[in-house]
Write a protein that holds these residues in place. Structure first.
Motif, PDB file in Angstrom:
ATOM      1  N   TYR A  43       0.835  -1.132   0.113  1.00  0.00           N
ATOM      2  CA  TYR A  43       0.063   0.024  -0.012  1.00  0.00           C
ATOM      3  C   TYR A  43       0.745   1.275   0.030  1.00  0.00           C
ATOM      4  O   TYR A  43       1.607   1.486   0.904  1.00  0.00           O
ATOM      5  CB  TYR A  43      -0.785  -0.024   1.361  1.00  0.00           C
ATOM      6  CG  TYR A  43      -1.886  -1.313   1.079  1.00  0.00           C
ATOM      7  CD1 TYR A  43      -2.935  -1.537   0.512  1.00  0.00           C
ATOM      8  CD2 TYR A  43      -1.595  -2.070   2.302  1.00  0.00           C
ATOM      9  CE1 TYR A  43      -3.449  -2.662   0.387  1.00  0.00           C
ATOM     10  CE2 TYR A  43      -2.336  -3.423   2.518  1.00  0.00           C
ATOM     11  CZ  TYR A  43      -3.313  -3.647   1.579  1.00  0.00           C
ATOM     12  OH  TYR A  43      -4.058  -4.634   1.664  1.00  0.00           O
ATOM     13  N   THR A  51      -8.521  -5.120  -1.043  1.00  0.00           N
ATOM     14  CA  THR A  51      -8.013  -6.124  -0.876  1.00  0.00           C
ATOM     15  C   THR A  51      -8.677  -7.443  -0.426  1.00  0.00           C
ATOM     16  O   THR A  51      -8.736  -8.616  -0.928  1.00  0.00           O
ATOM     17  CB  THR A  51      -6.720  -6.096  -0.014  1.00  0.00           C
ATOM     18  OG1 THR A  51      -5.666  -5.268  -0.743  1.00  0.00           O
ATOM     19  CG2 THR A  51      -5.815  -7.536   0.098  1.00  0.00           C
ATOM     20  N   ALA A  64      -3.881   0.886  -4.502  1.00  0.00           N
ATOM     21  CA  ALA A  64      -4.504  -0.263  -3.606  1.00  0.00           C
ATOM     22  C   ALA A  64      -4.975   0.220  -2.552  1.00  0.00           C
ATOM     23  O   ALA A  64      -4.721   1.323  -1.766  1.00  0.00           O
ATOM     24  CB  ALA A  64      -3.499  -1.262  -3.381  1.00  0.00           C
TER      25      ALA A  64
END
Length: 377
Positions: free
Chosen positions: A45, A56, A51
């Motif tokens: 990250y 996730t 992200a």
């Protein structure tokens, strides 16, 4: 975990940690702490467009649902159209050819214009009868939508995937209507399973979301890079709500499929109804292929036509338990006269009906009562 219900309830959850929630809340951040000597490329990250821990967990969950028997990667997007666009535009280049269904989601026509403008040859054919095979020669990508929206035709994913791969083409399947509990395109040979999570996956009509799942890490990387480049990222709250919703997916899908079949069966003998379609009906043209390919759940959508536009409007206005709204897959039943949007080759009185999670007797009674009222004029 072998059962769909067990998998849906547990999918993507982190290892239990004392005094921590089972599903951690959404992570709101644009950036993350990075030490000066750290290589950002090695960290999970680094920046919020790349992200997010909430993504996730959802991506892990969707991968488990779409491909429980083989490793897969999922990339989540801000909407189903963002996911569709990511596959098409990450894989196709000027001079390539792509095969699309001519009876699929109506925004595919807009994408066709954009693809053509970029120098990509677009060929189309109907979903029924695996007709896309006839225009496959030399294509880079074959796009399938099965069951098709709104006509509910079904094509043979395995057969089409084998034919496409023999010619070096990739295969993507829009799995929105079926959901991963109703159909697993990757297990049937497709390279991509793509869906709008806005519909049955989240099921409450309050989230826009899309995703792409693939078993090929290089394909996943190309789709993920497209997301980063165009910024088509979901918000953390939307991602968390989607993951939260997965726990009831099997319950909702089962109830909605049961209700859809009950409505379809009730419409069989209505003289004003024509063109009735639902893959779960034994007499439906898609039934045999649906039984062979889908996993005993044939979706929440029923399509049919009433005599004309005014008749359809009267029917929709007489419904009490069914919202006149676009989209499908929600816990509250919806229906619409599909022709109001344009772009679909359907009669003026064509109805796309999405069965929700109401009591089936109540839902059927509401539909039949509305038909009676509409028939009186």
């Amino acid at each position: 975990m072998n059962g769909d219900g067990t998998r849906a309830v547990r999918a993507g959850l982190p290892e239990p940690e004392t005094y921590r929630p089972t599903l951690p809340g959404p992570v709101f951040t644009a950036h993350y702490h990075l030490h000066g000597d750290d290589d950002p490329a090695t960290g999970p990250y680094t920046y919020g467009r790349d992200a997010n821990p909430t993504w996730t967990l959802l991506e892990r969950a969707l991968g488990e649902l779409e491909s429980p028997d083989a490793e897969a990667e999922t990339v989540v997007f801000a909407s189903g159209m963002a996911a569709i666009s990511a596959v098409l535009f990450s894989q196709l280049r000027q001079g390539d050819a792509v095969v699309l269904p001519d009876d699929g989601y109506n925004l595919l026509a807009r994408l066709r214009e954009r693809l053509t403008g970029y120098g990509i040859e677009v060929r189309t054919a109907p979903t029924a009868g695996d007709a896309q095979l006839r225009v496959l020669d030399g294509a880079k990508l074959l796009w399938l939508e099965t069951p098709s929206n709104p006509g509910l035709d079904v094509c043979d994913i395995r057969h089409l995937s084998d034919a496409a791969h023999a010619q070096g083409a990739l295969v993507a399947v829009d799995n929105t209507l079926a959901t991963p509990l109703g159909q697993r395109p990757l297990a049937l040979g497709a390279d991509f399973s793509v869906a709008s999570g806005t519909k049955a996956l989240t099921g409450h009509g309050d989230v826009l979301l899309g995703y792409v799942t693939t078993r090929d890490p290089e394909l996943a990387a190309s789709v993920r890079l497209w997301r980063k480049t165009v910024g088509a990222i979901p918000g953390p709250m939307e991602a968390w709500l989607a993951h939260r919703s997965l726990a009831t997916l099997h319950l909702r899908v089962d109830r909605q499929a049961t209700n859809a079949l009950a409505v379809a069966e009730a419409l069989r003998d209505r003289p004003e109804v024509s063109g009735l379609r639902h893959p779960g009906l034994p007499e439906d043209p898609s039934h045999r292929q649906a039984v062979a390919q889908m996993r005993g759940r044939y979706g929440c959508v029923v399509s049919f036509a009433l005599p004309d536009r005014d008749h359809a409007r009267r029917f929709l206005g007489a419904l009490r338990l069914v919202d006149d709204a676009t989209s499908f897959g929600g816990v509250r039943s919806t229906a619409e006269r599909r022709g109001r949007w344009g772009g679909d080759a359907v009669p003026e009185g064509f109805i796309r009906f999405s069965a929700g999670a109401e009591d089936p007797d109540d839902l059927v009674a509401d539909v039949l009562g509305a038909l009676d009222e509409a028939a009186r004029g």
